[in-house]
Motif scaffolding. Structure first.
Motif, mmCIF file in Angstrom:
data_model
loop_
_atom_site.group_PDB
_atom_site.id
_atom_site.type_symbol
_atom_site.label_atom_id
_atom_site.label_comp_id
_atom_site.label_asym_id
_atom_site.label_seq_id
_atom_site.Cartn_x
_atom_site.Cartn_y
_atom_site.Cartn_z
ATOM 1 N N SER A 159 -55.217 -12.925 -91.312
ATOM 2 C CA SER A 159 -56.593 -13.303 -90.952
ATOM 3 C C SER A 159 -57.570 -12.158 -91.212
ATOM 4 O O SER A 159 -58.415 -11.829 -90.376
ATOM 5 N N ASP B 257 -55.235 -15.372 -86.591
ATOM 6 C CA ASP B 257 -56.427 -15.748 -85.829
ATOM 7 C C ASP B 257 -56.355 -17.199 -85.357
ATOM 8 O O ASP B 257 -56.514 -18.126 -86.145
ATOM 9 N N TYR C 157 -57.227 -11.248 -77.891
ATOM 10 C CA TYR C 157 -57.869 -11.818 -79.082
ATOM 11 C C TYR C 157 -59.038 -10.939 -79.533
ATOM 12 O O TYR C 157 -59.171 -10.629 -80.724
ATOM 13 N N ALA D 232 -59.325 -9.208 -83.150
ATOM 14 C CA ALA D 232 -60.400 -9.663 -84.039
ATOM 15 C C ALA D 232 -61.310 -8.515 -84.456
ATOM 16 O O ALA D 232 -61.943 -8.569 -85.525
#
Length: 634
Positions: free
Chosen positions: A323, A604, A623, A627
């Motif tokens: 991702s 992701d 997360y 990210a």
């Protein structure tokens, strides 16, 4: 006065549209590297009022010599079988699929999406409502008040690489030629749909005999542009920590030998996507295993430090790039070696638009004499050895009387097969374990469909693959969730005498999504196969499912091993079988020692930004942390 010449009469033959289409398809061939084969080798079908009197009658009249026919049980599954056949055939030979109108046609959509996403050729021939509209609507016709020319077949437009509706007999000639053009184009191939109104299928027309002449469609190997090649060579010569990502394009191009030669000459390590695994055999010194979220620690560490990533024949999906978090070197650059300019330019790559085999051969010649530094090569080879020790640990069985884990099932299979065997999988937790652990011995042994990751692909795809590779052991590996999605083509395997080997791993639910659910704070909600508890949750006793009995009821020979020792014998017996055979294995949850290594890179899946449950709040914190590492490569 000179008389006006009489035009030469073009010889014609009177056939229905359906008869003409079948005859045309039977005379189309592909050729690559001097090897010629039939393009449409067979047609799958389920008949209803939308195709029985047209395509059905035409197939009957043509006979098996002109167009072999295969009887399916589910329209989606027929497309999966066709995809399995075409993939195993190197995209040089394919199958057609015919259905009736209505639900028969719409059942094609999932299979068509899978074929197009994976760039695999399949010809779809769904029946359609009457073109002449003598009675409107007919049975199963969708009425769209604002668009009289729309039918349910229009759902196939976005998932087809080419779509046409044949509303007049003479329109078949350009439509059929365009359909074959797309099927044989290595860049544009995928699902091709010719929607066939049922009245037009049965209508007769005087066809020019030239339409039925044999045609050979060359499958191109485009060479690289000289300027792009020179720029690519400078990029390779100027890097210190290069990494090759081998994608499905390596397999489609039959470029494995060229990749091996390039890697051996340069010392550049090769990581593989799901579609590319097997591009190098697992024991090749340059092979560092799968890359990305389901990849090896060795490959992912190399990706994080790479200053040049050569993306060869890959679409660079989110699993491959973790991702957009995997490639962390501040100065990393990308070289996109791909037939399709769309893919070649991804991640702001320097493009090398060409056939994978041709590109690797010419790039190798341009960089002759270049080789990575010895410490870099030694480090990744040591990393490879360390990862193989983890694989050995995951495969190891404590004793013959224990219940196997999923990884140990793979380990037993790994100890049994050779390069002739073909393993097919698509969804659940198996793709991750296979990508990390499986030791691919041949270029076509590893057949994991992960472009669409479609539950229910494996059994029909195994049938199609076995048709393309007669005599080779073909294994369909499925979890219980996948099996329940689409077991019906077992009947086809039994009917046709195709000795596919089915291994069902029963872990009482959706194990992959169950694990993901726990990771994102959804607490495994509705992912187990259990009765409802008093509180309304699915946390009661396990459901009394007997998938082995189901497989037996459909005609398979079934074995029910309970222990590792039993399973070892059952797998060997299944491999030697000459009829469709199922091995039903109930697996246990691995412990921290015997399980496969965890994910080596992120994926992701957005987590709830606000939640009252602690599990979701904690998952969101993780997360946000992951990210923050995402990059835009410009």
């Amino acid at each position: 006065m000179t008389p006006t010449p009489t035009p030469t009469q073009t010889p014609t033959v009177r056939l229905t549209v359906a008869q003409a289409l079948v005859r045309f398809l039977a005379r189309q061939y592909t050729e690559r590297d001097g090897h010629r084969q039939r393009l449409i080798a067979a047609t799958w079908g389920i008949f209803g009022h939308g195709n029985v009197a047209g395509i059905g009658q035409a197939l009957l009249e043509a006979g098996r010599e002109e167009m072999p026919f295969l009887q399916g049980r589910n329209e989606q599954a027929m497309v999966h079988a066709a995809v399995g056949y075409a993939r195993q055939s190197g995209r040089l030979s394919a199958h057609a699929v015919t259905t009736s109108i209505g639900p028969g046609a719409t059942n094609l959509v999932t299979g068509a999406a899978l074929a197009t996403i994976n760039r695999i050729p399949v010809l779809l021939l769904p029946g359609d409502a009457f073109a002449t509209r003598p009675a409107d609507p007919v049975l199963q016709q969708l009425e769209v008040p604002h668009a009289g020319d729309v039918s349910v077949n229009d759902t196939l437009r976005p998932v087809s690489r080419h779509f046409d509706r044949i509303t007049r007999p003479e329109a078949l000639i350009p439509a059929a030629l365009q359909a074959v053009r797309v099927l044989t184009d290595p860049v544009s191939t995928g699902a091709v749909t010719l929607a066939l109104p049922q009245d037009v299928q049965a209508e007769a027309y005087d066809w020019p005999e030239e339409f039925f002449a044999e045609r050979v469609w060359g499958v191109r190997r485009p060479r690289p542009d000289r300027t792009e090649l020179a720029q690519a060579a400078r990029a390779v010569r100027g890097c210190a920590r290069p990494l090759i990502i081998a994608g499905g394009g390596i397999r489609h191009s039959a470029a494995g030998a060229a990749l091996a030669e390039f890697a051996e000459a340069t010392g550049i390590p090769v990581a593989s996507t799901q579609a590319g695994k097997g591009a190098l055999p697992w024991d090749h010194p340059a092979d560092v295993g799968g890359i990305g979220h389901t990849g090896t620690a060795t490959a992912d560490a190399l990706a994080r430090g790479a200053d040049l990533v050569i993306a060869a024949g890959t679409r660079l999906t989110d699993f491959t790039t973790a991702s957009a978090t995997l490639f962390q070197d501040p100065g990393v650059r990308f070289l996109g070696l791909n037939l399709d300019p769309y893919d070649a330019h991804k991640l702001a790559a320097r493009p090398l638009v060409c056939d994978a085999r041709a590109g690797l051969e010419e790039l190798g010649a341009e960089v002759a004499g270049y080789r990575v530094d010895p410490p870099y090569e030694a480090a990744y080879k040591e990393g490879k050895r360390a990862w193989e020790r983890l694989v050995d640990r995951a495969y190891a069985a404590p004793d013959e009387d224990s219940v196997p884990t999923q990884a140990q099932v793979l380990g037993l299979l790994d100890g049994l097969v050779d390069g002739d065997d073909i393993l097919i999988n698509a969804a659940g937790s198996l793709p991750g374990d296979l990508h990390k652990l499986w030791r691919a011995r041949s270029a076509d042994q590893y057949h994991v469909e992960y472009g669409y990751s479609c539950m229910g692909y494996e059994i029909p795809a195994a049938i199609g693959t076995a048709l393309a590779a007669p005599g080779r052991p073909v294994w369909a590996l499925v979890g219980d969730g996948t099996y329940l999605m689409n077991p019906t083509e077992i009947v086809t395997a039994v009917q046709e005498g195709i000795p596919v080997r089915l291994v069902i791993l029963d872990n009482q639910g959706y194990a992959s999504i169950g694990g993901l659910s726990e990771a994102v704070g959804a607490e495994g909600f509705a992912t187990a196969y259990r009765f409802r508890a008093v509180d309304g949750s699915y946390s009661g006793a396990p459901l009394p499912l007997d998938l082995a009995a189901n497989a037996a009821s459909l005609g398979m020979a079934v074995m029910r091993p309970r222990t590792i020792g039993d399973l070892r014998k059952a797998l060997a017996e299944a491999r030697a079988a000459d009829r469709p055979t199922c091995v039903y294995a109930q697996t246990r949850t691995p412990d921290t020692v015997s399980g496969p290594p965890p994910a080596q890179a992120w994926w992701d899946v957005p987590v709830a930004e606000t939640a009252t449950r602690a599990s979701a709040a904690q998952a969101r914190e993780e997360y946000d942390r992951q990210a923050a590492q995402r990059r835009r490569h410009l």
